[in-house]
Design a protein around this motif. Structure first.
Motif, PDB file in Angstrom:
ATOM      1  N   SER A   1      41.909  -6.943  83.828  1.00  0.00           N
ATOM      2  CA  SER A   1      41.417  -5.542  83.558  1.00  0.00           C
ATOM      3  C   SER A   1      39.699  -5.619  83.614  1.00  0.00           C
ATOM      4  O   SER A   1      39.034  -5.093  83.081  1.00  0.00           O
ATOM      5  CB  SER A   1      41.800  -5.477  82.010  1.00  0.00           C
ATOM      6  N   LEU A   2      39.523  -6.570  84.740  1.00  0.00           N
ATOM      7  CA  LEU A   2      38.055  -6.752  84.786  1.00  0.00           C
ATOM      8  C   LEU A   2      37.321  -5.488  85.418  1.00  0.00           C
ATOM      9  O   LEU A   2      37.982  -4.526  86.246  1.00  0.00           O
ATOM     10  CB  LEU A   2      37.655  -8.028  85.883  1.00  0.00           C
ATOM     11  N   ASP A   3      36.202  -5.040  85.562  1.00  0.00           N
ATOM     12  CA  ASP A   3      35.576  -3.754  86.016  1.00  0.00           C
ATOM     13  C   ASP A   3      35.003  -4.250  87.391  1.00  0.00           C
ATOM     14  O   ASP A   3      34.734  -3.051  88.088  1.00  0.00           O
ATOM     15  CB  ASP A   3      34.369  -3.260  85.168  1.00  0.00           C
ATOM     16  N   LYS A   4      34.899  -5.309  87.895  1.00  0.00           N
ATOM     17  CA  LYS A   4      34.724  -5.630  89.045  1.00  0.00           C
ATOM     18  C   LYS A   4      34.959  -7.235  89.575  1.00  0.00           C
ATOM     19  O   LYS A   4      35.068  -7.870  88.572  1.00  0.00           O
ATOM     20  CB  LYS A   4      32.954  -5.646  89.309  1.00  0.00           C
ATOM     21  N   VAL A   5      35.106  -7.305  90.843  1.00  0.00           N
ATOM     22  CA  VAL A   5      35.368  -8.675  91.201  1.00  0.00           C
ATOM     23  C   VAL A   5      34.331  -9.749  91.088  1.00  0.00           C
ATOM     24  O   VAL A   5      33.187  -9.310  91.404  1.00  0.00           O
ATOM     25  CB  VAL A   5      35.856  -8.539  92.880  1.00  0.00           C
ATOM     26  N   PRO A   6      34.706 -10.749  90.357  1.00  0.00           N
ATOM     27  CA  PRO A   6      33.731 -11.670  89.838  1.00  0.00           C
ATOM     28  C   PRO A   6      33.138 -12.415  91.252  1.00  0.00           C
ATOM     29  O   PRO A   6      33.863 -12.663  92.264  1.00  0.00           O
ATOM     30  CB  PRO A   6      34.119 -12.715  88.993  1.00  0.00           C
ATOM     31  N   GLY A   7      31.931 -12.574  91.527  1.00  0.00           N
ATOM     32  CA  GLY A   7      31.213 -13.288  92.466  1.00  0.00           C
ATOM     33  C   GLY A   7      31.768 -14.819  92.537  1.00  0.00           C
ATOM     34  O   GLY A   7      32.330 -15.167  93.823  1.00  0.00           O
ATOM     35  N   LYS A   8      31.794 -15.483  91.335  1.00  0.00           N
ATOM     36  CA  LYS A   8      32.248 -16.787  91.365  1.00  0.00           C
ATOM     37  C   LYS A   8      33.230 -16.696  90.297  1.00  0.00           C
ATOM     38  O   LYS A   8      33.016 -16.857  88.991  1.00  0.00           O
ATOM     39  CB  LYS A   8      31.212 -17.812  91.374  1.00  0.00           C
ATOM     40  N   LEU A   9      34.307 -17.181  90.360  1.00  0.00           N
ATOM     41  CA  LEU A   9      35.482 -17.130  89.537  1.00  0.00           C
ATOM     42  C   LEU A   9      36.080 -18.765  89.560  1.00  0.00           C
ATOM     43  O   LEU A   9      36.150 -19.408  90.451  1.00  0.00           O
ATOM     44  CB  LEU A   9      36.661 -16.530  89.801  1.00  0.00           C
ATOM     45  N   VAL A  10      35.656 -19.187  88.204  1.00  0.00           N
ATOM     46  CA  VAL A  10      36.606 -20.506  88.153  1.00  0.00           C
ATOM     47  C   VAL A  10      37.869 -20.529  87.281  1.00  0.00           C
ATOM     48  O   VAL A  10      37.742 -20.007  86.257  1.00  0.00           O
ATOM     49  CB  VAL A  10      35.497 -21.530  87.294  1.00  0.00           C
ATOM     50  N   VAL A  11      38.864 -21.073  87.770  1.00  0.00           N
ATOM     51  CA  VAL A  11      39.863 -21.137  87.227  1.00  0.00           C
ATOM     52  C   VAL A  11      40.367 -22.390  86.699  1.00  0.00           C
ATOM     53  O   VAL A  11      40.445 -23.544  87.454  1.00  0.00           O
ATOM     54  CB  VAL A  11      41.348 -20.780  88.121  1.00  0.00           C
ATOM     55  N   ILE A  12      40.708 -22.647  85.430  1.00  0.00           N
ATOM     56  CA  ILE A  12      41.008 -23.950  84.934  1.00  0.00           C
ATOM     57  C   ILE A  12      42.593 -23.980  84.588  1.00  0.00           C
ATOM     58  O   ILE A  12      43.072 -22.863  83.844  1.00  0.00           O
ATOM     59  CB  ILE A  12      40.144 -23.899  83.236  1.00  0.00           C
ATOM     60  N   GLY A  13      43.003 -24.818  85.390  1.00  0.00           N
ATOM     61  CA  GLY A  13      44.559 -24.743  85.287  1.00  0.00           C
ATOM     62  C   GLY A  13      45.041 -24.660  86.590  1.00  0.00           C
ATOM     63  O   GLY A  13      45.199 -23.397  87.219  1.00  0.00           O
ATOM     64  N   GLY A  14      45.760 -25.510  87.364  1.00  0.00           N
ATOM     65  CA  GLY A  14      46.439 -25.268  88.531  1.00  0.00           C
ATOM     66  C   GLY A  14      47.900 -24.721  88.495  1.00  0.00           C
ATOM     67  O   GLY A  14      48.567 -25.304  89.480  1.00  0.00           O
ATOM     68  N   GLY A  15      48.439 -24.325  87.541  1.00  0.00           N
ATOM     69  CA  GLY A  15      49.860 -23.900  87.605  1.00  0.00           C
ATOM     70  C   GLY A  15      49.932 -22.599  88.133  1.00  0.00           C
ATOM     71  O   GLY A  15      49.025 -21.912  88.982  1.00  0.00           O
ATOM     72  N   TYR A  16      51.094 -21.916  87.922  1.00  0.00           N
ATOM     73  CA  TYR A  16      51.599 -20.512  88.734  1.00  0.00           C
ATOM     74  C   TYR A  16      50.645 -19.415  88.495  1.00  0.00           C
ATOM     75  O   TYR A  16      50.157 -18.916  89.091  1.00  0.00           O
ATOM     76  CB  TYR A  16      52.930 -20.383  88.620  1.00  0.00           C
ATOM     77  N   ILE A  17      50.382 -19.405  87.093  1.00  0.00           N
ATOM     78  CA  ILE A  17      49.510 -18.240  86.396  1.00  0.00           C
ATOM     79  C   ILE A  17      47.998 -18.244  87.089  1.00  0.00           C
ATOM     80  O   ILE A  17      47.520 -17.389  87.730  1.00  0.00           O
ATOM     81  CB  ILE A  17      49.324 -18.316  85.026  1.00  0.00           C
ATOM     82  N   GLY A  18      47.625 -19.550  87.037  1.00  0.00           N
ATOM     83  CA  GLY A  18      46.167 -19.686  87.548  1.00  0.00           C
ATOM     84  C   GLY A  18      46.206 -19.557  89.088  1.00  0.00           C
ATOM     85  O   GLY A  18      45.040 -18.910  89.659  1.00  0.00           O
ATOM     86  N   LEU A  19      47.071 -20.023  89.687  1.00  0.00           N
ATOM     87  CA  LEU A  19      47.100 -19.911  91.246  1.00  0.00           C
ATOM     88  C   LEU A  19      47.204 -18.614  91.875  1.00  0.00           C
ATOM     89  O   LEU A  19      46.688 -18.030  92.681  1.00  0.00           O
ATOM     90  CB  LEU A  19      47.994 -20.818  91.898  1.00  0.00           C
ATOM     91  N   GLU A  20      48.178 -18.118  91.021  1.00  0.00           N
ATOM     92  CA  GLU A  20      48.549 -16.369  91.557  1.00  0.00           C
ATOM     93  C   GLU A  20      47.229 -15.708  91.422  1.00  0.00           C
ATOM     94  O   GLU A  20      46.896 -14.897  92.659  1.00  0.00           O
ATOM     95  CB  GLU A  20      49.555 -15.835  90.669  1.00  0.00           C
ATOM     96  N   LEU A  21      46.559 -15.574  90.448  1.00  0.00           N
ATOM     97  CA  LEU A  21      45.505 -14.879  90.049  1.00  0.00           C
ATOM     98  C   LEU A  21      44.192 -15.402  90.734  1.00  0.00           C
ATOM     99  O   LEU A  21      43.488 -14.466  91.402  1.00  0.00           O
ATOM    100  CB  LEU A  21      44.953 -14.729  88.510  1.00  0.00           C
ATOM    101  N   GLY A  22      44.146 -16.732  90.920  1.00  0.00           N
ATOM    102  CA  GLY A  22      42.926 -17.190  91.883  1.00  0.00           C
ATOM    103  C   GLY A  22      43.257 -16.909  93.312  1.00  0.00           C
ATOM    104  O   GLY A  22      42.151 -16.477  93.853  1.00  0.00           O
ATOM    105  N   ILE A  23      44.357 -17.035  93.884  1.00  0.00           N
ATOM    106  CA  ILE A  23      44.565 -16.303  95.017  1.00  0.00           C
ATOM    107  C   ILE A  23      44.273 -14.898  95.323  1.00  0.00           C
ATOM    108  O   ILE A  23      43.690 -14.359  96.339  1.00  0.00           O
ATOM    109  CB  ILE A  23      46.262 -16.566  95.550  1.00  0.00           C
ATOM    110  N   ALA A  24      44.697 -14.345  94.399  1.00  0.00           N
ATOM    111  CA  ALA A  24      44.591 -12.793  94.617  1.00  0.00           C
ATOM    112  C   ALA A  24      42.794 -12.465  94.482  1.00  0.00           C
ATOM    113  O   ALA A  24      42.448 -11.879  95.376  1.00  0.00           O
ATOM    114  CB  ALA A  24      44.905 -11.949  93.349  1.00  0.00           C
ATOM    115  N   TYR A  25      42.059 -13.079  93.522  1.00  0.00           N
ATOM    116  CA  TYR A  25      40.720 -12.748  93.527  1.00  0.00           C
ATOM    117  C   TYR A  25      39.982 -13.436  94.881  1.00  0.00           C
ATOM    118  O   TYR A  25      39.203 -12.690  95.178  1.00  0.00           O
ATOM    119  CB  TYR A  25      40.232 -13.011  92.239  1.00  0.00           C
TER     120      TYR A  25
END
Length: 465
Positions: free
Chosen positions: A171-195
């Motif tokens: 529900s972010l209002d914009k795409v972050p310029g730099k996103l750090v994802v902590i955790g390389g499981g399925y939730i983190g990678l699904e959203l990380g890849i999307a962003y």
């Protein structure tokens, strides 16, 4: 206002397991009450499975258009697209609204009473619900606990502002310029890849040696390649320590013990989920626990008579479709049917790019279980349909018993393979042998042919490789 309601079935929580239990109980003519403090659908529908897949689809479409702004094999040429991210989020929210409204309609259709409020179990038969109009006391002959799960927090990185869970990430209002994802499981990678596809510079911090550690390396290789192609940096054997003093960076500890900083506009924490055992009166019940989750038998019965528990509250696998199957079964048990939860296959899907599907036993799991096995792999690089979709990375793999060829497990990685999960599970539940899969005509040209070819390969005579 105070009110007391008596019913046959009380369900605490209207997530996938709870709402399915309520609908099925209503269909069976049971006087049913369901209690939920938020919108029906639980985490999966409101802030999980459905909205994340909507976001993934939008990201895929945007990345596809971006692909055609440069050189490509299809000869398509487009101008650089623009993204109205607020409109994307609004579209996602509209899907959620339609589905939650649909559940409410199904409650009405099946004469299920929905009480909107936060429920607290007083004992094994009584629940007090705080609603906007006052307290409602529900007394039930049978109780189904379906309270779900919540994201795990890192103590040094509490949620708020820059630090977000998957809920806020959707529900972010914009795409972050730099996103750090902590955790390389399925939730983190699904959203990380999307962003990453939407334009963010994504860094994944994983404490283990590799991402998607719950899968074997062969299955995750195409995903790791995709991460590199998308410009996602993966820092394995790395621990997240906390925010820098200025709050602009994440402090990490690398494998050699040195401390570094990673600049971040948002830090997405996805280190897992835990059963929601607080806030609804667990302490007032005499339930046997299995570690941090509620212990159940093969009928989802707890240690208290007439009290059942389903879904994430009962532990792994924390999957919506498992909860749904449990909820349906428990409603039928309460109605007098003789059922037990004895599933050969509970498929799991990772909606990364490419997708991963697992059903049944992996080669290592089959070996650990004492089976002598035959394993066959058919690559999508030899599948005509995959070629026509520019999706040749990945494969289908079958694990079968060596003696009688009964299929023990099926795995796949590739574009769109989530839709093969039903065929995989059906084969396992029906006790299919390799010959059954190999002898079934699969439509051409489809990726599903890879399933048939994997069976043929395991038998020693694949046709197209």
């Amino acid at each position: 206002m105070t009110e007391t309601i008596n019913c046959k079935v009380l369900i605490l929580g209207a997530g996938p397991g709870g709402y399915v239990a309520a609908i099925r109980a209503g269909q069976l003519g049971l006087d049913t009450v369901i209690v939920e403090g938020e919108n029906p659908g639980g985490t999966c529908l409101n802030i999980g499975c459905i909205p994340s897949k909507a976001m993934i689809h939008a990201a895929d479409e945007f990345e596809k258009v971006m692909h055609f702004t440069g050189e490509n094999a299809l000869g398509i040429s487009l101008e650089k697209p623009k993204l109205d991210f607020k409109k994307t989020v609004a579209w996602k929210d509209d899907i959620v609204r339609k589905l939650t409204g649909g559940i409410a309609g199904l409650f009405r259709k099946n004469k299920v009473k929905h009480i909107a409020g936060w429920g607290t179990m007083i004992d094994g038969k009584t629940c007090e619900v705080k609603t906007k109009d006052g307290v409602v006391t529900v007394k039930a002959e049978n109780v189904i606990l379906a309270t779900g799960s919540v994201p795990i927090e890192i103590p040094s990185l509490p949620y708020g502002d820059k630090i977000i869970s998957s809920t806020e990430a959707l529900s972010l209002d914009k795409v972050p310029g730099k996103l750090v994802v902590i955790g390389g499981g399925y939730i983190g990678l699904e959203l990380g890849i999307a962003y990453a596809k939407l334009g963010a510079k994504v860094t994944v911090v994983e404490a283990l040696e590799r991402v998607l550690a719950q899968y074997d390396k062969e299955l995750t290789k195409p995903v790791v390649t995709s991460l590199k192609n998308l410009g996602i940096e993966v820092l394995s054997n790395t621990k997240a320590k906390g925010l820098s003093k200025d709050g602009k960076s994440l402090l990490i500890e690398t494998k050699d013990g040195s401390e570094e900083k990673i600049a971040a506009d948002k830090i997405l924490v996805t280190v897992g989920r835990r059963a929601k055992t607080e806030g609804w009166g667990l302490e007032g019940l005499d339930l046997t626990m299995n570690g941090r989750v509620v212990a159940i038998d093969d009928k989802c019965q707890t240690s208290m008579t007439g009290v059942y528990a389903i879904g994430d509250l009962t532990g792994e696998p924390m999957l919506a479709h498992r909860a749904m199957a449990q909820g349906e079964m428990v409603a039928e048990i309460i109605a007098g049917q003789n059922c037990t939860f004895d599933k050969v296959s509970i498929p799991a899907v990772c909606f990364t790019d490419p997708e991963i599907v697992t059903a049944g036993l992996s080669p290592d799991q089959a070996q650990d279980a004492g089976y002598e096995t035959k394993v066959g792999v058919f690559p999508f690089s030899a599948n005509g349909r995959a070629m026509t979709m520019e999706s040749e990375d990945g494969f289908v793999r079958i694990v079968a018993r060596k003696d009688n060829h009964v299929v023990l497990g099926i795995q796949a990685v590739g574009k769109g393979v989530s839709e093969l999960s039903a065929a995989f599970s059906l084969a396992l539940e029906m006790g299919a042998r390799l010959e059954d899969v190999a002898g079934t005509i699969h439509a051409h040209p489809t990726q599903s042919e890879g399933f048939q070819e994997a069976a043929l390969k395991t038998l020693g005579h694949a046709l197209h490789i």
